[in-house]
Design a protein around this motif. Structure first.
Motif, mmCIF file in Angstrom:
data_model
loop_
_atom_site.group_PDB
_atom_site.id
_atom_site.type_symbol
_atom_site.label_atom_id
_atom_site.label_comp_id
_atom_site.label_asym_id
_atom_site.label_seq_id
_atom_site.Cartn_x
_atom_site.Cartn_y
_atom_site.Cartn_z
ATOM 1 N N VAL A 4 -13.610 1.143 5.862
ATOM 2 C CA VAL A 4 -12.626 2.205 5.695
ATOM 3 C C VAL A 4 -12.886 3.290 6.737
ATOM 4 O O VAL A 4 -13.909 3.957 6.705
ATOM 5 N N LYS A 5 -11.925 3.423 7.654
ATOM 6 C CA LYS A 5 -12.049 4.435 8.702
ATOM 7 C C LYS A 5 -11.154 5.644 8.424
ATOM 8 O O LYS A 5 -11.450 6.747 8.848
ATOM 9 N N ASP A 6 -10.066 5.405 7.735
ATOM 10 C CA ASP A 6 -9.211 6.499 7.272
ATOM 11 C C ASP A 6 -8.447 6.044 6.028
ATOM 12 O O ASP A 6 -8.591 4.913 5.586
ATOM 13 N N TYR A 7 -7.653 6.940 5.472
ATOM 14 C CA TYR A 7 -6.985 6.656 4.197
ATOM 15 C C TYR A 7 -6.066 5.440 4.264
ATOM 16 O O TYR A 7 -5.855 4.775 3.268
ATOM 17 N N SER A 48 4.501 10.811 -4.288
ATOM 18 C CA SER A 48 3.334 11.622 -4.626
ATOM 19 C C SER A 48 2.058 10.786 -4.783
ATOM 20 O O SER A 48 0.960 11.278 -4.532
ATOM 21 N N ILE A 49 2.205 9.537 -5.149
ATOM 22 C CA ILE A 49 1.028 8.681 -5.367
ATOM 23 C C ILE A 49 0.238 8.501 -4.069
ATOM 24 O O ILE A 49 -0.913 8.949 -3.980
ATOM 25 N N PRO A 50 0.810 7.885 -3.026
ATOM 26 C CA PRO A 50 0.016 7.721 -1.807
ATOM 27 C C PRO A 50 -0.255 9.040 -1.090
ATOM 28 O O PRO A 50 -1.294 9.193 -0.429
ATOM 29 N N ALA A 51 0.640 10.013 -1.240
ATOM 30 C CA ALA A 51 0.430 11.301 -0.580
ATOM 31 C C ALA A 51 -0.819 12.001 -1.117
ATOM 32 O O ALA A 51 -1.612 12.560 -0.350
ATOM 33 N N ASN A 52 -1.007 11.968 -2.419
ATOM 34 C CA ASN A 52 -2.194 12.602 -3.000
ATOM 35 C C ASN A 52 -3.469 11.824 -2.692
ATOM 36 O O ASN A 52 -4.537 12.421 -2.511
ATOM 37 N N TYR A 57 -8.358 12.115 0.338
ATOM 38 C CA TYR A 57 -9.281 11.462 1.273
ATOM 39 C C TYR A 57 -9.699 12.416 2.393
ATOM 40 O O TYR A 57 -10.826 12.382 2.865
ATOM 41 N N GLY A 58 -8.779 13.292 2.775
ATOM 42 C CA GLY A 58 -9.063 14.241 3.848
ATOM 43 C C GLY A 58 -9.837 15.466 3.420
ATOM 44 O O GLY A 58 -10.192 16.302 4.257
ATOM 45 N N ARG A 59 -10.120 15.602 2.158
ATOM 46 C CA ARG A 59 -10.873 16.756 1.671
ATOM 47 C C ARG A 59 -12.360 16.613 1.968
ATOM 48 O O ARG A 59 -12.880 15.521 2.138
ATOM 49 N N ARG A 60 -13.020 17.714 1.984
ATOM 50 C CA ARG A 60 -14.426 17.763 2.404
ATOM 51 C C ARG A 60 -15.397 17.291 1.328
ATOM 52 O O ARG A 60 -16.416 16.686 1.625
ATOM 53 N N TYR A 61 -15.093 17.571 0.088
ATOM 54 C CA TYR A 61 -16.037 17.292 -0.997
ATOM 55 C C TYR A 61 -15.509 16.204 -1.929
ATOM 56 O O TYR A 61 -14.307 16.105 -2.178
ATOM 57 N N GLU A 64 -13.228 17.298 -4.780
ATOM 58 C CA GLU A 64 -11.837 17.541 -4.398
ATOM 59 C C GLU A 64 -11.068 16.226 -4.304
ATOM 60 O O GLU A 64 -9.920 16.139 -4.730
ATOM 61 N N TYR A 65 -11.713 15.223 -3.733
ATOM 62 C CA TYR A 65 -11.095 13.903 -3.618
ATOM 63 C C TYR A 65 -10.753 13.356 -4.999
ATOM 64 O O TYR A 65 -9.640 12.891 -5.242
ATOM 65 N N ILE A 66 -11.686 13.466 -5.907
ATOM 66 C CA ILE A 66 -11.462 12.988 -7.274
ATOM 67 C C ILE A 66 -10.312 13.741 -7.928
ATOM 68 O O ILE A 66 -9.490 13.146 -8.623
ATOM 69 N N ARG A 67 -10.230 15.041 -7.680
ATOM 70 C CA ARG A 67 -9.125 15.833 -8.244
ATOM 71 C C ARG A 67 -7.783 15.297 -7.755
ATOM 72 O O ARG A 67 -6.838 15.135 -8.530
ATOM 73 N N PHE A 68 -7.677 14.973 -6.471
ATOM 74 C CA PHE A 68 -6.420 14.445 -5.940
ATOM 75 C C PHE A 68 -6.140 13.036 -6.451
ATOM 76 O O PHE A 68 -4.979 12.666 -6.641
ATOM 77 N N LEU A 69 -7.177 12.245 -6.671
ATOM 78 C CA LEU A 69 -6.967 10.922 -7.268
ATOM 79 C C LEU A 69 -6.437 11.064 -8.695
ATOM 80 O O LEU A 69 -5.590 10.274 -9.124
ATOM 81 N N ASN A 70 -6.917 12.070 -9.414
ATOM 82 C CA ASN A 70 -6.405 12.331 -10.763
ATOM 83 C C ASN A 70 -4.931 12.755 -10.726
ATOM 84 O O ASN A 70 -4.141 12.359 -11.585
#
Length: 96
Positions: A4-7, A48-52, A57-61, A64-70
């Motif tokens: 995985v190199k990017d989202y 909204s699904i793939p956008a989030n 994925y682009g977040r630093r922590y 934060e990533y988990i929050r967007f997956l939720n």
């Protein structure tokens, strides 16, 4: 080592894009009077699904990533609800 190199390499993001694309094709045949109702709601929640997933994925922590997956999971539930209602009121006869 991860490939995985990017989202866009994430399978879940790829599936989200597929779902959003199918939703656009599905709602293309909805009545014009639903353009600002069910059509817009389905498209918005599907995108909204793939956008989030991508934004998270682009977040630093990791938190934060988990929050967007939720948030993406919430959009999945919202989309499912709109599709169920669409089928129940006769706007579509199939599920994606």
């Amino acid at each position: 080592m991860s490939d995985v190199k990017d989202y866009k390499d994430l399978i879940i993001w790829q599936k989200g894009i597929d779902i959003a694309e199918k939703c656009y094709y599905l709602t293309k045949n909805y009545p014009k009077d639903e353009m600002y109702g069910m059509t817009q709601q389905i498209r918005r929640s599907a995108v909204s699904i793939p956008a989030n997933i991508a934004e998270g994925y682009g977040r630093r922590y990791t938190g934060e990533y988990i929050r967007f997956l939720n948030i993406a999971q919430g959009s999945v539930n919202e989309l499912e609800t709109h599709l169920i209602l669409s089928a129940r009121v006769g706007l579509c006869t199939m599920m994606i």
